[in-house]
Scaffold this active site. Sequence first.
Site: not given
Length: 547
Positions: A521-523
């Site tokens: 999730s692009r974290l």
Amino acid sequence: MLTAACKFRNKSGLASTTRVMPFFLSTSATVTPLCPPPSPYPSPHFRLPYLPRRGLAFLAAAASPRTLPPTPRQAMASLATSTAAAAAAEVTHLSQRDAADIDEQLMGPLGFSVDQLMELAGLSVATAVAEVYKLSEHTRVLIICGPGNNGGDGLVAARHLYHFGYKPFVCYPKRTAKPLYSGLVTQLESLAIPFVPVEDLPQDLSGQYDIVIDAMFGFSFHGAPRPPFDDLIQMLVSLSVIGDSAKRPPIVSVDIPSGWHVEEGDVSGGGIKPDMLVSLTAPKLCAKKFTGPHHFLGGRFVPPPISSKYGLELPPYPGTSMCVRIGKVPSVDISSLRENYISPELLETQVMPNPFDQFRTWFDEAVTAGLREPNAMALTTVNKAGKPSSRMVLLKGVDKQGFVWYTNYGSQKAHDLSENSNAALLFYWNEMNRQVRVEGSVQKVSEEESEKYFHSRPRGSQLGAIVSKQSTVISGREVLQQAYKELEQKYSDGSFIPKPDYWGGYRLTPNLFEFWQGQQSRLHDRLQYSQRELGGSTEWHIQRLSP
Ligand SMILES: NC(=O)C1=CN([C@@H]2O[C@H](COP(=O)(O)OP(=O)(O)OC[C@H]3O[C@@H](n4cnc5c(N)ncnc54)[C@H](OP(=O)(O)O)[C@@H]3O)[C@@H](O)[C@H]2O)[C@@H](O)CC1
Ligand SMILES: Cc1cc2nc3c(=O)[nH]c(=O)nc-3n(C[C@H](O)[C@H](O)[C@H](O)COP(=O)(O)O)c2cc1C
Ligand SMILES: Cc1ncc(COP(=O)(O)O)c(C=O)c1O
Ligand SMILES: [K+]
């Protein structure tokens, strides 16, 4: 080492991938340079005539997919290479008669058995399907098998797809009593693969299956399809008229789109319109009429006597692959290209206090993972006007003093560095979901260090460095080749090649590092090391940055 890599594909067909990282126990048309560098070169050696051919042959050989090791990344690279090659060269298309003849030759004088060829054909189909239709979005595969060998290819493909992780369903209405076929059925039964009677198939296949494989008829098809295959073919025809290919399962035809004339193709125009065709051995004439986005060739078993007897022009298979894309390459929706990264966490408590040690750990892991050129790094320089420029260079040494690479002291990067010693390095280890940024100031390494490195290089590269007035405009490749040839002759006795004074190393002394580990999730994790003065000494300070 754990190297799970699970590929995902999105609706538009090509990209979205989840990458599980392998982890370990722990232009313009005129190329005038924007800033012409001052010339440090002695002028004499570059005015030589024409020598076109040799280098090109060498390049072709170097580009051969056969030479590429079979890592997934290289397989991808070589797939691209052979795709281009296949598109460029005309691939032979076989008549029905030649296809049957080849069959007989293979299984007669050439010593193959039908089981063998069927196994390889079915495996080719399964690998081609898996290459295009990724598991994450296409799980349930209906394989419709006909009474002959084309149907047998389908049975074999079903088994391989099962082992690749797909969920196959087989519709096999006209079973053949021969032991080969009953054996294939038994194998599928032992995997609990469901056999679906024709009458149990829903009229609209799109709700229940994610891929439909048409293995009804191959090159021995003739006349009009007889029951129950007439209805099955109609079912696939109705499927293909659903215009939006995202809303229906793609149809993959094995060797021939069933019902098509083996040579003339879809004569009535009302036949199956497959999304993918996997031609076996060589495409049949009807394949010229195939207009779908994915045409593959499988059946990597053609021995030279067959190729020469039938004058077959076939593309090389990439690496160890069982299939090769032929025909046009589908255009990609670039905006849909997307990876989802899955990696172990990168925590402040786990990384090393010294960024050089952390770099070395990651670097060694990249080497151990077998990445190609993990020492390739992007170098960004900025000239005095503030104009940045980037290019790749190879890291040739790293220690607490800094990061070293070698280049031409007359190049554009050298010119930039002479005006502004600040520079940035960037490593991207794609397969590991890792990026490292390094920033600092750059100085030339000592002449002694450059000399030592220069003479450790292959003699060809030493000559190449002398020949190249890097980043200057030249009239053609032959200029380089001629100069190189002369030098090669000059030093053909193996004598010492002096390092030119316009070639040497640079060392970047870092004042900033950032270690990036891709996450879902692009974290992503980002740990930055910057320098701080503490009690008169400089220390590295770690901070987490928002992704
Ligand atoms: N190197 C190679 O060559 C390799 C070949 N391989 C594979 O073999 C395939 C060729 O196999 P194949 O010769 O068994 O014929 P195939 O097309 O499957 O069908 C024949 C059956 O269909 C029947 N049938 C025919 N017309 C019909 C109709 N109108 N309506 C209904 N039925 C009809 C026919 O019955 P018949 O008419 O004879 O009574 C017979 O039972 C080839 O395309 C490739 O996939 C690979 O495995 C390995 C390498
Ligand atoms: C993977 C890779 C590694 C490279 N390594 C070097 C290198 O170590 N030294 C070098 O001078 N050029 C290297 N090059 C070529 C540079 O990218 C670049 O074309 C050249 O240095 C000229 O850059 P400049 O005009 O900006 O100075 C490499 C290129 C690639 C793709
Ligand atoms: C122009 C140039 N110089 C130097 C290098 C580094 O090569 P080597 O590993 O032989 O030092 C490369 C590598 O690609 C290069 O392209
Ligand atoms: K078929």
